[in-house]
Design an enzyme around this catalytic site. Structure first.
Site, PDB file in Angstrom:
ATOM      1  N   PRO A   1     -39.001   1.677  70.564  1.00 51.92           N
ATOM      2  CG  PRO A   1     -38.687  -0.584  70.971  1.00 51.92           C
ATOM      3  CD  PRO A   1     -39.478   0.595  71.438  1.00 51.92           C
ATOM      4  CG  ASN A   2     -35.646  -0.455  66.456  1.00 49.68           C
ATOM      5  OD1 ASN A   2     -34.456  -0.157  66.474  1.00 49.68           O
ATOM      6  ND2 ASN A   2     -36.113  -1.541  67.021  1.00 49.68           N
TER       7      ASN A   2
ATOM      8  NE  ARG B   1     -38.162  -0.550  62.308  1.00 45.01           N
ATOM      9  CZ  ARG B   1     -39.025  -0.795  63.288  1.00 45.01           C
ATOM     10  NH1 ARG B   1     -39.720   0.202  63.818  1.00 45.01           N
ATOM     11  NH2 ARG B   1     -39.186  -2.009  63.730  1.00 45.01           N
TER      12      ARG B   1
ATOM     13  CE1 TYR C   1     -43.241  -1.298  61.144  1.00 42.97           C
ATOM     14  CE2 TYR C   1     -40.979  -1.660  60.405  1.00 42.97           C
ATOM     15  CZ  TYR C   1     -42.079  -2.053  61.161  1.00 42.97           C
ATOM     16  OH  TYR C   1     -42.015  -3.198  61.931  1.00 42.97           O
TER      17      TYR C   1
ATOM     18  CG  ASN D   1     -45.769   2.392  67.120  1.00 36.39           C
ATOM     19  OD1 ASN D   1     -45.526   1.279  67.591  1.00 36.39           O
ATOM     20  ND2 ASN D   1     -45.657   2.655  65.824  1.00 36.39           N
TER      21      ASN D   1
ATOM     22  CB  ALA E   1     -40.240  -4.940  69.238  1.00 31.88           C
TER      23      ALA E   1
ATOM     24  CD  GLU F   1     -51.479  -1.685  71.113  1.00 27.80           C
ATOM     25  OE1 GLU F   1     -52.303  -1.949  72.023  1.00 27.80           O
ATOM     26  OE2 GLU F   1     -50.819  -2.536  70.523  1.00 27.80           O
TER      27      GLU F   1
ATOM     28  CG  HIS G   1     -49.112  -1.304  66.249  1.00 26.12           C
ATOM     29  ND1 HIS G   1     -47.923  -1.334  66.926  1.00 26.12           N
ATOM     30  CD2 HIS G   1     -50.074  -1.660  67.132  1.00 26.12           C
ATOM     31  CE1 HIS G   1     -48.150  -1.719  68.170  1.00 26.12           C
ATOM     32  NE2 HIS G   1     -49.443  -1.913  68.327  1.00 26.12           N
ATOM     33  CG  LEU G   2     -46.236   3.414  61.460  1.00 30.67           C
ATOM     34  CD1 LEU G   2     -44.817   3.296  61.970  1.00 30.67           C
ATOM     35  CD2 LEU G   2     -46.385   4.576  60.511  1.00 30.67           C
ATOM     36  CB  SER G   3     -47.021  -2.824  59.964  1.00 26.51           C
ATOM     37  OG  SER G   3     -46.689  -3.235  61.281  1.00 26.51           O
TER      38      SER G   3
ATOM     39  NE  ARG H   1     -44.849  -6.757  60.098  1.00 25.30           N
ATOM     40  CZ  ARG H   1     -43.897  -5.984  60.624  1.00 25.30           C
ATOM     41  NH1 ARG H   1     -44.236  -4.937  61.372  1.00 25.30           N
ATOM     42  NH2 ARG H   1     -42.623  -6.248  60.410  1.00 25.30           N
TER      43      ARG H   1
ATOM     44  NE  ARG I   1     -42.788  -8.106  63.129  1.00 26.95           N
ATOM     45  CZ  ARG I   1     -41.726  -7.445  63.609  1.00 26.95           C
ATOM     46  NH1 ARG I   1     -41.867  -6.530  64.537  1.00 26.95           N
ATOM     47  NH2 ARG I   1     -40.514  -7.690  63.142  1.00 26.95           N
TER      48      ARG I   1
HETATM   49  C1  DQA Z   1     -44.844  -1.479  64.865  1.00 26.93           C
HETATM   50  C2  DQA Z   1     -45.022  -2.996  64.734  1.00 26.93           C
HETATM   51  C3  DQA Z   1     -44.080  -3.745  65.660  1.00 26.93           C
HETATM   52  O1  DQA Z   1     -44.254  -5.144  65.492  1.00 26.93           O
HETATM   53  C4  DQA Z   1     -42.650  -3.394  65.343  1.00 26.93           C
HETATM   54  O2  DQA Z   1     -41.779  -4.045  66.251  1.00 26.93           O
HETATM   55  C5  DQA Z   1     -42.408  -1.941  65.319  1.00 26.93           C
HETATM   56  C6  DQA Z   1     -43.382  -1.083  64.663  1.00 26.93           C
HETATM   57  C7  DQA Z   1     -45.681  -0.712  63.830  1.00 26.93           C
HETATM   58  O3  DQA Z   1     -45.816   0.504  64.005  1.00 26.93           O
HETATM   59  O4  DQA Z   1     -46.171  -1.284  62.863  1.00 26.93           O
HETATM   60  O5  DQA Z   1     -41.381  -1.456  65.761  1.00 26.93           O
HETATM   61  O6  DQA Z   1     -45.269  -1.086  66.155  1.00 26.93           O
END
Ligand code: DQA
Length: 146
Positions: free
Chosen positions: A9-10, A17, A22, A73, A76, A97, A99-101, A106, A110
């Site tokens: 999602p997103n 975003r 990100y 990825n 959330a 897995e 994650h960008l962040s 955080r 998370r």
């Molecule tokens: C994310 C980190 C998640 O906490 C967040 O909800 C995302 C992006 C990342 O790529 O850093 O949508 O997965």
């Protein structure tokens, strides 16, 4: 070798975003780069993005027997979805897995991944480059396993 790249999602909004978290690369930019890297590694990339938990689960099911591994990825859903982890364990598709962040630096909510315990490994906090590192690591491990 075929590698699925699954985004949750997103992540369709990458580029605009929260760029301070990100980055400015779009999902299309990231996938184009992964396809280039994949070519050098002998790995074909299949990519999908969905905003719904059930859609992501259906995508994992649909890739059973078609892909050798998945870079995921889950956005959330990483932090909440036992059902998505179950989809990976049920299909036995190895995954890395990404994650960008740095999710561990955080907000507290998370800092836990529901997926991590079933994963081959995780890359986080290295921005869009993390997708490349995840792909390279996954291909290397799958080749080593034969
Ligand atoms: C994310 C980190 C998640 O906490 C967040 O909800 C995302 C992006 C990342 O790529 O850093 O949508 O997965």
């Amino acid at each position: 070798m075929i590698i699925g790249v699954l985004n949750g999602p997103n992540l369709n909004l990458l580029g605009t975003r929260e760029p301070s978290i990100y980055g400015t690369a779009t999902l299309a930019d990231i996938l184009a780069h992964l396809r280039e890297v994949g070519t050098t590694l002998g790995a074909e990339i299949r990519a999908a993005q969905a905003n719904g938990e059930g859609q992501l689960i259906d995508l994992v099911h649909g890739w059973r027997g078609l892909v050798d591994g998945i870079v995921v990825n889950a956005g959330a859903y990483t932090h909440t979805s036992l059902a998505l982890r179950d989809a990976f364990t049920a299909t036995a598709i190895p995954f890395v897995e990404v994650h960008l962040s740095n999710i561990y630096a955080r907000e507290p909510e998370r800092r836990h991944s529901m997926l991590a315990s079933a994963s081959v490994g995780m890359v986080c906090g290295l921005g869009a480059d993390g997708y490349e590192y995840a792909l390279r690591g996954l291909v290397r491990i799958l080749r080593a396993r034969g």
